[in-house]
Enzyme design. Structure first.
Site, PDB file in Angstrom:
ATOM      1  NE  ARG A  12      75.047  20.155 -25.847  1.00 58.52           N
ATOM      2  CZ  ARG A  12      74.724  18.910 -25.528  1.00 58.52           C
ATOM      3  NH1 ARG A  12      73.593  18.402 -25.986  1.00 58.52           N
ATOM      4  NH2 ARG A  12      75.496  18.189 -24.750  1.00 58.52           N
ATOM      5  CE  LYS A  44      65.838  23.753 -28.475  1.00 59.30           C
ATOM      6  NZ  LYS A  44      66.886  22.968 -29.150  1.00 59.30           N
ATOM      7  NE  ARG A  86      67.333   7.618 -26.205  1.00 56.07           N
ATOM      8  CZ  ARG A  86      66.512   6.580 -26.078  1.00 56.07           C
ATOM      9  NH1 ARG A  86      65.216   6.791 -25.845  1.00 56.07           N
ATOM     10  NH2 ARG A  86      66.943   5.354 -26.166  1.00 56.07           N
TER      11      ARG A  86
END
Length: 321
Positions: A120, A185, A318
């Site tokens: 992204r 992740k 965040r």
């Protein structure tokens, strides 16, 4: 000669002489030796046995087009134009080229390695050879760009469904397009719009990257995980994972096209890693507590002044320390 062909011959775990390998592949013994060295430099364990030849020591998870297709329902195999590549700039770019060339079926590209993988906002996507899954699909939607709200979230739900069916526990989703496991992740989704092919017909490129066997990631500045690290008891096959994800996406897309995002909101919310956490919208002044997504897929933050939606493409989120 591609190293994949050599590894396929060695994949039975037996000792094979350089002469045998050279004859099978139609190259010189020197070329075999060079490919052996290259494979070893890439982290593949191959034993050199004096006077006998070479033996593959580590397990190699090779990509294979037929193996991926075997994981799909027969009627779906016929609808796909599946291209499995040893190396490519990016699988999204490969699907874009297939679309430009007039692919008659749904184009799908899978690669062993990407030389220019993208995440992204143009970030570099780590794409080491032989370790992870890099998969892109060309999807067609009718109704113009307005029908695509929430698509990246729908794809996240589809990937989570596929992983859970393969035995992965506690799959989480991070708005707007990341796949998470409890220790970090696992992967991400990159959706690119190619414009209208004709009035109201939109071509979308959906790129999905997942860490499968990766054991180290130099230069990555956030916690990350892989399937092999989280579920070492499972023998992971990238072909099987690719087949499961393709099936799950093809299950989800017609529902999204016909009914919109509504049916996917609750399954996404269940996996929301931001829910109930103190958040800050980067690039803005919004601070509050995560409270899930609205009917259009915007993320909602409960602030002192009420609920504020955060829209994909504007600002990201965040967790506040």
């Amino acid at each position: 000669m591609k190293s994949k062909a050599l590894l396929e011959l060695l994949s039975d775990g037996q000792v094979h002489s350089g002469e045998f390998l050279a004859a099978r592949l139609g190259v010189s013994r020197t070329a075999i030796w060079k490919q052996i060295r290259r494979a070893m430099d890439e982290g593949i364990e191959i034993a050199t046995i004096r006077g006998r030849g070479y033996q593959l020591v580590s397990r190699v998870d090779l990509l294979d087009r037929d193996s991926v297709l075997q994981c799909l329902d027969p009627w779906r195999r016929e609808a796909l134009s599946l291209n499995v590549l040893d190396e490519v700039d990016s699988t999204n770019a490969e699907v874009i080229r297939q679309v430009a060339a007039g692919a008659g079926k749904m184009p799908v590209a899978i690669a062993d390695c990407q030389t220019a993988g993208r995440g992204r906002r143009g970030r570099v996507w780590q794409s080491p050879r032989g370790e992870n899954l890099y998969l892109s699909m060309g999807l067609t939607f009718h109704g113009g760009f307005g029908v695509l709200d929430g698509l990246s979230l729908v794809l996240g739900v589809a990937v989570a469904n596929a992983l859970e069916q393969l035995g992965v526990p506690e799959v989480g989703l991070k708005w707007p397009n990341d796949i998470f496991l409890p220790d970090g992740k696992l992967g991400g989704i990159l959706v690119e719009l190619q414009g209208e092919l004709e009035e109201g017909v939109v071509q979308v490129i959906a790129g999905i990257g997942l860490n499968v066997h990766m054991s180290r990631a130099e230069g990555v500045d956030q916690p990350w995980s892989s399937l092999a690290r989280t579920c070492p008891e499972i023998v992971w096959s990238r072909n099987q994972i690719a087949g499961a994800i393709i099936e799950a996406v093809l299950d989800a897309v017609p529902i999204f096209s016909d009914l919109g995002f509504g049916d996917f909101r609750e399954p996404w919310q269940r996996r929301d890693i931001f829910m109930g956490k103190p958040l800050q919208a980067r690039g803005g002044d919004v601070e509050g507590v995560g409270c899930g997504i609205d009917d259009n897929g915007n993320y909602q933050i409960r602030t002192a002044d009420g609920i504020v939606p955060v829209r994909a493409g504007e600002i990201s989120l965040r967790v506040m320390q």
